[in-house]
Structures are given as C-alpha cells and as structure tokens.
Write a protein that holds these residues in place. Structure first.
Motif, short mmCIF file in Angstrom:
data_model
loop_
_atom_site.label_atom_id
_atom_site.label_comp_id
_atom_site.label_asym_id
_atom_site.label_seq_id
_atom_site.Cartn_x
_atom_site.Cartn_y
_atom_site.Cartn_z
N ARG A 34 0.85 -1.19 0.00
CA ARG A 34 0.00 0.00 0.00
C ARG A 34 0.89 1.25 0.00
NH1 ARG A 34 -4.86 0.41 2.27
NH2 ARG A 34 -5.25 -1.37 0.88
N ASP A 38 2.81 9.37 -1.67
CA ASP A 38 3.23 9.12 -3.04
C ASP A 38 3.92 10.34 -3.66
OD1 ASP A 38 3.52 8.19 -5.61
OD2 ASP A 38 1.40 7.73 -5.94
N ALA A 58 -5.88 9.56 3.77
CA ALA A 58 -5.22 10.24 2.64
C ALA A 58 -3.70 10.21 2.72
CB ALA A 58 -5.69 11.69 2.57
N ILE A 226 -4.76 13.70 -1.40
CA ILE A 226 -5.73 12.63 -1.65
C ILE A 226 -4.96 11.41 -2.12
CG2 ILE A 226 -7.71 11.88 -3.05
CD1 ILE A 226 -8.50 14.85 -3.29
N SER A 227 -5.20 10.28 -1.48
CA SER A 227 -4.52 9.02 -1.82
C SER A 227 -3.00 9.19 -1.83
CB SER A 227 -5.00 8.51 -3.18
OG SER A 227 -6.39 8.28 -3.17
N LYS A 229 -1.18 11.73 -2.52
CA LYS A 229 -0.62 12.66 -3.49
C LYS A 229 -1.05 14.10 -3.19
CE LYS A 229 -0.74 9.22 -7.23
NZ LYS A 229 -1.28 8.90 -8.58
N TYR A 253 -11.93 16.78 -5.07
CA TYR A 253 -11.98 15.36 -4.73
C TYR A 253 -12.72 14.56 -5.82
CZ TYR A 253 -12.82 11.09 -2.06
OH TYR A 253 -12.85 9.78 -1.65
N THR A 256 -10.53 14.28 -8.87
CA THR A 256 -9.38 13.39 -8.66
C THR A 256 -9.79 11.93 -8.62
OG1 THR A 256 -8.28 15.13 -7.39
CG2 THR A 256 -7.43 12.90 -7.14
N VAL A 257 -10.79 11.63 -7.82
CA VAL A 257 -11.26 10.25 -7.71
C VAL A 257 -11.84 9.78 -9.03
CG1 VAL A 257 -12.91 8.73 -6.57
CG2 VAL A 257 -11.64 10.42 -5.24
N GLU A 260 -9.04 8.74 -11.22
CA GLU A 260 -8.46 7.46 -10.82
C GLU A 260 -9.32 6.30 -11.27
OE1 GLU A 260 -7.84 7.64 -6.63
OE2 GLU A 260 -6.10 8.97 -6.78
#
Length: 261
Positions: A34, A38, A58, A226-227, A229, A253, A256-257, A260
């Motif tokens: 995981r 990033d 996040a 977020i995630s 990044k 958000y 971005t999501v 992805e």
C-alpha cells in the motif's frame, strides 16, 4: 521586503507498507503493498501556518510521522531548517515539536513530572525549564492541576498537557496532527488561539486536519492531499478561488477520484 525563509522543504516523499494476508482479507484486496505517501512535495515558510487537508486515509498522519522521523521514507527526503529527516534525524528532532493523538500520557504521572521528563529529554536547562513551565502552565490553566495524576484529568486538560510537553524546548517548527480533535469548543479555541500566537512569534506550524473551518480560520496556505498525493498546494485564497473551502475541496476530490476510476 525580504523573502520568508523556507523552514520545511518536502521533496518527493514516498512511503509504502506491506499488507499482511489478514489485512488483505479484511480490505478485500489482492494488493500486497500500500502506498500511503506518493512522491509528496511542498514547502512551509517561516512565520506561517500551513494546513494539510485531506480525508481519513489520505496519508496525512503518515506524512507527519515521516517529517517527525518516527518512520523512514522509502524514497525522497525532507529538510527541516536545512537538516535531512533521512540523514540527520537527531538534528530534526531538536528543532520540531510534534503533537499527535498517539502521544499517550501515562495515568500515574502528573503534569509537573511530565514537563520535567520531556524537558530532560530535550536538554532544557533547569532555569529555562522553570520559567517556561510557569508561563505555559499559567497560559493553559494547568498550574491548578500540576500535581494531579493524568488519570484524574479531563480530556481537554490532557490535550493541553500534551501540547505543552510537545513544545517544552521552544521549537521553531511545530507539527500538529488534528490539534482540536475530540475537544470541547472552549478548549479548542484555547488551542487555536495559541497556534495563532505561535505564528506571530515567527514559528512555522504544520497542521493536519480534515476540518474545513480550522483551515479557514488558521492557515495561510493549504495543501490538499488525496490518496497520498499532493493535488493542489497554494494560498488559501488561490485554492478556494472564490468558493468555500468545503465546496472547493469536494470539487477537487470528485475530479481526482473520477480520474483514478
């Protein structure tokens, strides 16, 4: 007007964790690694409050743990007042204060004992310690509870003590993970007022939170993560672009999501 000094420079920090078979099963995933942070990069300047904003999971807390040298990055680095969190962790620790919910105060100790213990850890001279303790205990109303065991103190008082012991050595860079989490409105205001005082003293403050109003009240600049990044990092005014921070965040958000997915 002279440019403000860059006291914190985060350079492509990356941190991954191995997922156990039990974690994979619980999360219904086949991924074995995981990525929590990033290639994260941002800068915080002298005399400002920088807000790290993002949802739970996040990578905010992992980022703060990296900056505080509690864990090591897989790659990348961060310079704290010019010192590397990878190569010079002792120098970094002497220059930061780190307040986190993971700081558990032992029930059997008193505020007096804890302050002295952390002062010894940081090598604070006895004369300086005495003066600083008197000022901070009075500022937060701890003086009346100085010899009361932690077990018998309120949640708000415990948070105040955690804050005080985290800055016992008067650091120039202060890192707070969810500083008002779980606090009543009175105690939360005491904490936020103090953060503003520290800023006016020229301290650099990094605040991690998912509370929009806290960012809007305190922060000069904000980074949206977020995630793991950094999606956007700028002044609060530029990030919001005329919108409320909450509306702008959810717009970012969703974009971005959506990308992805």
């Amino acid at each position: 007007m002279s440019e403000k000094k860059e006291l914190l420079q985060v350079q492509a920090l990356t941190k991954t964790f191995q997922l156990s078979s039990k974690q994979q099963k619980l999360e219904k995933t086949k991924e074995k690694v995981r990525t929590a942070v990033d290639h994260l990069s941002f800068t915080a300047y002298e005399g400002e409050i920088f807000g790290l904003l993002g949802p739970n999971g996040a990578g905010k807390t992992t980022t703060l743990r990296l900056l505080s040298t509690l864990i090591r990055p897989n790659s990348g680095d961060a310079l704290v007042d010019g010192f590397s969190v990878v190569k010079e962790p002792d120098q970094v620790r002497s220059r930061i204060g780190f307040l986190t919910s993971e700081l558990k105060l032992e029930d059997c100790f008193t505020p007096n004992y804890l302050f002295d213990f952390f002062a010894d850890l940081h090598g604070v001279a006895p004369s300086v310690r005495k003066e600083r303790k008197a000022a901070l205990f009075a500022r937060f109303g701890i003086d009346k509870f100085a010899e009361v065991k932690v077990a018998n103190l309120s949640t708000g008082m415990k948070q105040k003590i955690s804050l005080v012991v985290s800055i016992v050595h008067d650091p120039d860079i202060i890192i707070f993970d969810e500083p008002t989490n779980g606090l009543d409105v009175i105690t939360a205001k005491v904490v936020t007022d103090f953060l503003e005082e520290l800023k006016h003293e020229g301290k650099t403050i990094l605040v991690s939170t998912h509370i929009f109003s806290l960012i809007e009240k305190l922060c000069d600049r904000v980074g949206i993560i977020i995630s793991g990044k950094m999606i956007l990092c700028d002044t609060l005014e530029n990030v919001c672009g005329g919108m409320s921070l909450e509306d702008r965040f959810f717009e970012i958000y969703k974009e971005t999501v959506g990308d992805e997915e």
